[in-house]
Write a protein that holds these residues in place. Structure first.
Motif, short mmCIF file in Angstrom:
data_model
loop_
_atom_site.label_atom_id
_atom_site.label_comp_id
_atom_site.label_asym_id
_atom_site.label_seq_id
_atom_site.Cartn_x
_atom_site.Cartn_y
_atom_site.Cartn_z
N LYS A 145 0.84 -1.22 0.00
CA LYS A 145 0.00 0.00 0.00
C LYS A 145 0.87 1.26 0.00
O LYS A 145 0.57 2.22 -0.70
CB LYS A 145 -0.93 0.00 1.21
N LYS A 160 2.41 1.70 -3.42
CA LYS A 160 1.35 2.16 -4.33
C LYS A 160 1.12 3.66 -4.16
O LYS A 160 1.04 4.40 -5.14
CB LYS A 160 0.06 1.38 -4.04
N GLU A 161 1.05 4.10 -2.92
CA GLU A 161 0.83 5.52 -2.63
C GLU A 161 2.00 6.39 -3.10
O GLU A 161 1.81 7.44 -3.71
CB GLU A 161 0.63 5.69 -1.12
N THR A 178 4.43 5.70 -5.37
CA THR A 178 4.75 5.67 -6.80
C THR A 178 3.57 6.03 -7.70
O THR A 178 3.78 6.37 -8.86
CB THR A 178 5.23 4.26 -7.21
N GLY A 179 2.35 5.91 -7.18
CA GLY A 179 1.18 6.17 -8.01
C GLY A 179 0.85 4.99 -8.93
O GLY A 179 0.03 5.11 -9.83
N LEU A 180 1.50 3.87 -8.71
CA LEU A 180 1.26 2.68 -9.52
C LEU A 180 0.00 1.96 -9.05
O LEU A 180 -0.51 2.23 -7.96
CB LEU A 180 2.44 1.70 -9.40
N LYS A 223 12.25 4.92 -5.98
CA LYS A 223 12.43 6.20 -6.67
C LYS A 223 13.92 6.43 -6.82
O LYS A 223 14.71 6.13 -5.93
CB LYS A 223 11.81 7.35 -5.88
#
Length: 122
Positions: free
Chosen positions: A72, A75-76, A78-80, A97
Motif C-alpha cells: 500500500k 502504491k501511494e 509511486t502512483g502505480l 524512486k
C-alpha cells in the motif's frame, strides 16, 4: 581493446540496481570486496572533500512482516496500481524512486519504514 570499450559501455548502460547486483556477483565469484579499492582511492585523493551528493535513490530491501502495508505504501508513493506495486515488493531489492532530493528520499524511506519495510537511501 575494442572488447574492453564495449564492456565499459555496457556497464554505463546499467541501472543502479543492476550495477549493484553486478558488483555483488563479482565479489562472490572472485572472493573480493569492492569496498577496499574505493577506500584506497579516497585516501589517495589526499582527503579532498568529495562533492556533496544531491541525488538519492530509495531502494526497498525487504518487505518485512507487514507485506500488505508495504505494498500500500509503495502504491501511494509511486502512483502505480496495486498489481505493479505488489510486483515491486515481491522483487525486492528494488528501487522505488531514483534521482530525488535528500529530503524526499528520507520522507519516502520513513513512510516505507513505518509500514514495516527495510529501506536503503543511496
Amino acid at each position: 581493446m575494442a572488447d574492453i570499450a564495449k564492456f565499459i559501455e555496457d556497464i554505463k548502460a546499467l541501472s543502479v540496481l543492476e550495477l549493484n547486483e553486478l558488483v555483488k556477483a563479482i565479489e562472490e565469484e572472485f572472493g573480493v570486496s569492492a569496498a577496499a579499492p574505493v577506500m584506497m582511492a579516497g585516501a589517495a585523493a589526499g582527503g579532498e572533500a568529495a562533492a556533496e551528493k544531491t541525488e538519492f535513490d530509495v531502494v526497498l530491501v525487504d518487505a518485512g512482516s507487514s507485506k500488505m502495508g508495504v505494498i500500500k505504501a509503495v502504491k501511494e508513493i509511486t502512483g502505480l496500481g496495486l498489481k505493479e506495486a505488489k510486483e515491486i515488493v515481491d522483487n525486492a531489492p528494488k528501487a522505488i524512486k531514483e534521482g530525488i532530493a535528500k529530503a524526499e528520499a528520507d520522507e519516502i524511506a520513513a513512510k516505507l519504514g513505518d509500514a514495516g519495510a527495510k529501506v536503503e537511501v543511496k
